[in-house]
Write an enzyme that holds these catalytic residues in place. Structure first.
Site, short mmCIF file in Angstrom:
data_model
loop_
_atom_site.label_atom_id
_atom_site.label_comp_id
_atom_site.label_asym_id
_atom_site.label_seq_id
_atom_site.Cartn_x
_atom_site.Cartn_y
_atom_site.Cartn_z
N ARG A 97 -15.42 -18.05 10.06
CA ARG A 97 -16.06 -17.02 11.01
C ARG A 97 -16.89 -16.48 10.26
O ARG A 97 -16.99 -16.20 9.05
CB ARG A 97 -14.86 -16.00 11.37
CG ARG A 97 -13.79 -16.40 12.42
CD ARG A 97 -12.86 -15.06 12.52
NE ARG A 97 -13.46 -13.96 13.46
CZ ARG A 97 -13.12 -13.98 14.81
NH1 ARG A 97 -12.67 -15.14 15.30
NH2 ARG A 97 -13.79 -13.17 15.42
N LYS A 120 -14.66 -8.86 20.20
CA LYS A 120 -14.70 -8.25 21.47
C LYS A 120 -13.96 -7.13 21.82
O LYS A 120 -14.33 -6.17 22.39
CB LYS A 120 -14.59 -9.60 22.59
CG LYS A 120 -15.82 -10.33 22.79
CD LYS A 120 -15.67 -11.08 23.86
CE LYS A 120 -14.92 -12.22 23.38
NZ LYS A 120 -14.52 -13.38 24.15
N GLU A 132 -14.48 -17.02 26.02
CA GLU A 132 -13.57 -16.18 27.05
C GLU A 132 -14.42 -15.24 27.67
O GLU A 132 -14.98 -14.35 26.88
CB GLU A 132 -12.45 -15.84 26.40
CG GLU A 132 -11.32 -15.20 27.47
CD GLU A 132 -10.16 -14.54 26.72
OE1 GLU A 132 -9.83 -14.46 25.68
OE2 GLU A 132 -9.48 -13.68 27.61
P1 ATP Z 1 -13.30 -12.09 19.50
O1 ATP Z 1 -12.56 -11.84 18.12
O2 ATP Z 1 -14.72 -11.46 19.37
O3 ATP Z 1 -12.61 -11.39 20.75
P2 ATP Z 1 -12.76 -14.53 20.39
O4 ATP Z 1 -12.50 -15.60 19.51
O5 ATP Z 1 -11.56 -14.20 20.96
O6 ATP Z 1 -13.43 -13.59 19.67
P3 ATP Z 1 -13.75 -16.27 22.38
O7 ATP Z 1 -14.59 -15.97 23.46
O8 ATP Z 1 -12.48 -16.84 22.42
O9 ATP Z 1 -13.63 -14.98 21.50
O10 ATP Z 1 -14.65 -17.09 21.39
C1 ATP Z 1 -15.41 -18.28 21.74
C2 ATP Z 1 -15.62 -19.25 20.27
O11 ATP Z 1 -16.55 -18.48 19.38
C3 ATP Z 1 -14.49 -19.79 19.97
O12 ATP Z 1 -14.47 -21.18 19.52
C4 ATP Z 1 -14.35 -18.67 18.64
O13 ATP Z 1 -13.83 -19.65 17.48
C5 ATP Z 1 -15.88 -18.54 18.41
N1 ATP Z 1 -16.09 -17.35 17.38
C6 ATP Z 1 -15.46 -16.16 17.61
N2 ATP Z 1 -15.89 -15.22 17.11
C7 ATP Z 1 -16.56 -15.85 15.96
C8 ATP Z 1 -17.11 -15.52 14.63
N3 ATP Z 1 -17.28 -14.34 14.14
N4 ATP Z 1 -17.75 -16.37 13.91
C9 ATP Z 1 -17.50 -17.51 14.34
N5 ATP Z 1 -17.21 -18.15 15.57
C10 ATP Z 1 -16.52 -16.98 16.13
MG MG Z 2 -10.43 -16.03 21.87
#
Ligand code: ATP
Ligand code: MG
Length: 567
Positions: free
Chosen positions: A268, A278, A36
């Site tokens: 994760r 983020k 995102e």
């Molecule tokens: P954040 O918690 O940092 O906001 P998010 O999941 O909301 O992370 P996205 O941009 O939606 O952020 O994430 C893109 C991809 O990265 C998703 O498929 C998510 O599952 C993966 N992802 C995010 N954080 C991690 C992590 N700490 N370890 C592994 N994969 C992750």
């Molecule tokens: Mg997300």
């Protein structure tokens, strides 16, 4: 994509291997990374990105980069650009397969309409608060919305008017009609469209209704032909809804759906002393706790890159962490181990004295300078040598001298002898202090018989110190970085204020630091090892300054290797 690539196996790899063998999806493998664009990429995202990319490569499949841009309020072009730059830097390629969820808003609207027509979705007038109340709890079933049974015609009409902008934010939503008594809260008539009068970074003011992630994501996967949709563990509970959306899409829009995408979750990545969210990283930036998303203390790809990390070290780290089913926390020392491991055989050595103490060799002639030769990379003849001037006045590190040392201190102390690297041995004869009692100068003598490589003294000299001769010294600035958070787990038990765990000394700036003259000829890549002090990198932000500025990437002490040996 070439199938030369061999991947370390993990449970997802094995699952896909099996799918391919059984001919599922016609033996095709197609993955995607769906960030995102509401922040910079962090090292947790890298895990997801590399996993998806490497699986596609390993199975000679395809990989899409897709921006999940369904929330116009928080998303910006700057983030889209930075994410692409960071992925490219990591070596991830998507060829011509760059997509945005917003590219298919029209198709998604059409799908939503068909759901309404099929009696599987309805417009609901409850507000957010009421929807939450009606939803029930984990132990109690939900209650059906009074609007659940409004006619298909009425819902269709209202949904169209939602699109036309007739209603204000939050006045109405479109909900999937699934099961208010489901044990899974996500299945209790989830909201799939909401009204949001906000400009979108790509579609401008064309839309004032936006699809929800849980509706948008599975649909886009099936539309793009994603065979294996991999996401982190917190989405497990969303899987039944994912399947519901894909199955309905296949049922109602079979003409454009490319496959029955399936979701698989993996652990994760969490790292000690780091915050990987983020939302929280954004707070650090916005509240000025760091100097930006690419501050070298940030766990973002941009920050790590500016700090001096290599893409190779980051990818190596991800390999070592592996892919598991349940969450765990990785020691930050493992990441620093990986960068040291990469740089040890690559980074030329230089002598720099970070915390200088003056040392005068009283029996060395005032004007005499002798050049001593040092290997750029010990043990690697191809890396060449350099000449370093040695003279009467030298700097050594404050910490390499102790007035009253313990027995096992093999550095300099009154009456003790120590070797100055690749030069001579000196003996401390006198200690000079300022009126406050601080040591400001050491007066030493050298023994010409101890010349390095030609030592005829017959003495065993235990300690060796790095040094810089004062007369020809270059001057540099240095930034010493330490963990951004003092606590191993900055987020603690609850979601409390993690900023309280910030390390007040995460950045120490040293100016006018003496360095050997050859410091200015930094090899390509800009990374050096300051002998006995760590790995350093010329901060690209300061490339044009008169004086070189180095970031410390990592210290030399190798706690991770020790930890591994102990096991
Ligand atoms: P954040 O918690 O940092 O906001 P998010 O999941 O909301 O992370 P996205 O941009 O939606 O952020 O994430 C893109 C991809 O990265 C998703 O498929 C998510 O599952 C993966 N992802 C995010 N954080 C991690 C992590 N700490 N370890 C592994 N994969 C992750
Ligand atoms: Mg997300």
């Amino acid at each position: 994509m070439s199938n030369e690539f061999e991947m370390q196996s993990n449970f997802i790899y094995n699952m896909i291997l099996n799918d391919v063998k059984e001919g599922k999806h016609g033996g095709r493998v197609h993955t995607r990374f769906p960030p995102e664009p509401n922040g910079y990429l962090h090292i947790g995202h890298v895990k997801a990105a590399l996993l998806n990319y490497n699986l596609a490569r390993a199975f000679d499949g395809q990989f899409n980069l897709r921006f999940d841009d369904t929330n116009p309020v928080k998303e910006e072009e700057e983030f889209v650009d930075s994410i692409m730059e960071d992925l490219r830097w990591l070596g991830i390629e998507w060829e011509d397969r760059l997509f945005f969820s917003s590219d298919s808003f029209e198709t998604k609207y059409e799908f939503a309409k068909r759901l309404v027509e099929a009696g599987r979705a309805y417009v609901c007038d409850l507000n957010t608060e009421q929807i939450r109340e009606y939803r029930g709890t984990l132990t109690e079933p939900g209650e059906e919305s009074p609007y659940r049974d409004r006619s298909i015609e009425e819902s269709l009409d209202l949904f169209q008017r939602m699109r036309q902008g007739e209603f204000s934010n939050g006045a109405r939503v479109l909900r999937a009609k699934i099961d208010m008594s489901s044990g899974n809260l996500n299945m209790r008539d989830p909201v799939i469209y909401r009204i949001l009068h906000a400009d979108h970074h790509r579609t401008g003011d064309k839309w004032c209704i936006y699809p929800m992630y849980d509706f948008d994501h599975p649909f886009t996967d099936a539309l793009e032909g994603i065979t294996h949709s991999l996401c982190s563990i917190e989405y497990s509970d969303h899987r039944p809804l994912y399947d519901w959306v894909v199955d309905n899409a296949l049922d109602l829009m079979p003409e454009i759906m490319k496959c029955r995408s399936e979701q698989t979750e993996f652990a994760r990545l969490n790292i000690t002393h780091m915050v990987l969210s983020k939302r929280k990283l954004r707070r650090l930036v916005e509240e000025g706790h760091v100097q930006g998303w690419d501050d070298p203390r940030m766990p973002t790809v941009a920050g790590l890159r500016r700090r001096g990390f290599t893409a190779k070290a980051i990818c190596d780290f991800q390999e070592r962490v592996g892919v598991a089913r349940s969450d765990s926390v990785v020691d930050l020392a493992m990441l620093t181990f990986c960068i040291r491991n990469d740089l040890e055989s690559k980074a030329p050595r230089r002598m720099v004295v970070l915390d200088p103490l003056k040392l005068v060799i009283t029996n060395w002639p005032e004007d005499k300078t002798e050049m001593v030769e040092l290997d750029n990379i010990p043990g690697d003849a191809t890396a060449g040598t350099r000449k370093v001037p040695f003279g009467r006045q030298i700097y050594i590190e404050q910490e390499d001298f102790m007035e009253d040392p313990p027995k096992k201190f093999y550095r300099l102390a009154p009456g003790r002898e120590v070797r100055l690297m690749r030069a001579y041995a000196v003996t401390c004869e006198e200690v000079i202090k300022d009126p406050d009692g601080n040591v400001i100068e050491l007066r030493c003598t050298y023994d010409p018989k101890t010349q390095s490589g030609n030592d005829t003294s017959g003495r065993k000299i235990r300690g060796t110190l790095h040094w810089v001769a004062a007369r020809n010294a270059a001057r540099i600035d240095v930034r010493l970085y330490d963990n951004l958070f003092l606590e191993e787990d900055p987020e603690g038990e609850d979601d409390g204020d993690f900023t309280g765990a910030l390390n007040p000394d995460s950045l120490r700036v040293l100016t006018n630091v003496p360095a050997e003259p050859a410091i200015t000829d930094v090899a390509e890549g800009g990374r050096l090892q300051f002998m006995r002090k760590g790995y350093f990198y010329v901060d690209p932000h300061d490339k044009d300054k008169d004086r070189l500025t180095f970031n410390r990437i990592a210290a030399l002490k190798d706690t991770w290797a020790k930890i591994k040996k102990r096991k």
